[in-house]
Design a protein around this motif. Structure first.
Motif, PDB file in Angstrom:
ATOM      1  N   UNK A 153       0.816  -1.212   0.000  1.00 21.22           N
ATOM      2  CA  UNK A 153       0.000   0.000   0.000  1.00 21.22           C
ATOM      3  C   UNK A 153       0.854   1.268   0.000  1.00 21.22           C
ATOM      4  N   UNK A 154       2.128   1.109  -0.409  1.00 25.32           N
ATOM      5  CA  UNK A 154       3.048   2.243  -0.447  1.00 25.32           C
ATOM      6  C   UNK A 154       3.526   2.495  -1.879  1.00 25.32           C
ATOM      7  N   UNK A 155       3.565   3.780  -2.253  1.00 26.60           N
ATOM      8  CA  UNK A 155       4.115   4.183  -3.554  1.00 26.60           C
ATOM      9  C   UNK A 155       5.347   5.044  -3.293  1.00 26.60           C
ATOM     10  N   UNK A 156       6.487   4.638  -3.840  1.00 21.49           N
ATOM     11  CA  UNK A 156       7.700   5.446  -3.802  1.00 21.49           C
ATOM     12  C   UNK A 156       7.708   6.258  -5.091  1.00 21.49           C
ATOM     13  N   UNK A 157       7.944   7.575  -4.984  1.00 18.70           N
ATOM     14  CA  UNK A 157       7.762   8.480  -6.123  1.00 18.70           C
ATOM     15  C   UNK A 157       9.021   9.299  -6.368  1.00 18.70           C
ATOM     16  N   UNK A 158       9.348   9.465  -7.647  1.00 19.46           N
ATOM     17  CA  UNK A 158      10.465  10.316  -8.048  1.00 19.46           C
ATOM     18  C   UNK A 158      10.220  10.813  -9.460  1.00 19.46           C
ATOM     19  N   UNK A 159      11.218  11.491 -10.025  1.00 17.84           N
ATOM     20  CA  UNK A 159      11.091  11.931 -11.416  1.00 17.84           C
ATOM     21  C   UNK A 159      11.881  10.981 -12.310  1.00 17.84           C
ATOM     22  N   UNK A 160      11.470  10.903 -13.546  1.00 13.90           N
ATOM     23  CA  UNK A 160      12.082   9.952 -14.469  1.00 13.90           C
ATOM     24  C   UNK A 160      13.444  10.445 -14.979  1.00 13.90           C
TER      25      UNK A 160
ATOM     26  N   UNK B 155       6.372  17.555   3.446  1.00 18.11           N
ATOM     27  CA  UNK B 155       6.456  17.269   4.887  1.00 18.11           C
ATOM     28  C   UNK B 155       5.880  15.884   5.184  1.00 18.11           C
ATOM     29  N   UNK B 156       6.605  15.101   5.974  1.00 16.85           N
ATOM     30  CA  UNK B 156       6.112  13.797   6.403  1.00 16.85           C
ATOM     31  C   UNK B 156       4.809  14.013   7.174  1.00 16.85           C
TER      32      UNK B 156
ATOM     33  N   UNK C 142       7.370   9.122   4.154  1.00 11.12           N
ATOM     34  CA  UNK C 142       8.828   9.278   4.274  1.00 11.12           C
ATOM     35  C   UNK C 142       9.297  10.170   3.142  1.00 11.12           C
ATOM     36  N   UNK C 143      10.378  10.919   3.383  1.00  7.83           N
ATOM     37  CA  UNK C 143      11.020  11.704   2.325  1.00  7.83           C
ATOM     38  C   UNK C 143      12.482  11.305   2.255  1.00  7.83           C
TER      39      UNK C 143
ATOM     40  N   UNK D 265       7.622   8.931  -0.267  1.00  5.80           N
ATOM     41  CA  UNK D 265       6.788   7.726  -0.243  1.00  5.80           C
ATOM     42  C   UNK D 265       5.406   8.110   0.269  1.00  5.80           C
ATOM     43  N   UNK D 266       4.389   7.581  -0.400  1.00  4.11           N
ATOM     44  CA  UNK D 266       2.999   7.848  -0.045  1.00  4.11           C
ATOM     45  C   UNK D 266       2.298   6.565   0.354  1.00  4.11           C
ATOM     46  N   UNK D 267       1.401   6.655   1.337  1.00  2.74           N
ATOM     47  CA  UNK D 267       0.474   5.563   1.600  1.00  2.74           C
ATOM     48  C   UNK D 267      -0.666   5.744   0.603  1.00  2.74           C
TER      49      UNK D 267
END
Length: 121
Positions: free
Chosen positions: A17-24, A41-42, A74-75, A98-100
């Motif tokens: 249920x977690x998505x880790x996000x960044x730029x390509x 902000x967390x 998390x950041x 990271x997003x829930x």
């Protein structure tokens, strides 16, 4: 683990249920040398398409949007000390936050790797 992409050049690595996000890698190549990353902000709640972070390069500043709705878990604090990680490892060590995942149905509108490569061709 699934990796998805947005038309705004963010990637999401989905694990449970977690998505880790960044730029390509494509996005960082367009920005040039990254000199600063402003992190969310967390604990903050982000809605889909909301500006979540900022990546600044010698050329421009670019918003990083929340590709889905969720809570910031998390950041990547390492980007504060070493923003150039975005240039050297955009889709690995330079994840931004990271997003829930709040609503899994929002993942349906995102692209797989083949569709993203076609989008940037």
């Amino acid at each position: 683990m699934t990796v998805l992409y947005t038309t705004d050049h963010e990637w999401l690595r989905i694990e449970g249920d977690t998505a880790t996000i960044g730029i390509t890698g494509y996005a960082q190549s367009q920005l040039g040398d990254v000199v600063f990353v402003e992190l969310p902000k967390v604990g903050s709640q982000l809605t889909k398409a909301q500006a979540a972070a900022v990546v600044e390069s010698v050329k421009a500043a670019s918003d990083v949007y929340a590709p889905i709705t969720g809570e910031v878990l998390e950041v990547n604090e390492a980007l504060g000390a070493e923003p150039a990680l975005v240039n050297s490892d955009a889709e690995g060590k330079a994840w931004i936050f990271k997003l829930r995942i709040a609503d899994r149905s929002e993942l349906e509108g995102l692209m797989d790797e083949a569709a993203y490569k076609a989008h940037t061709a």
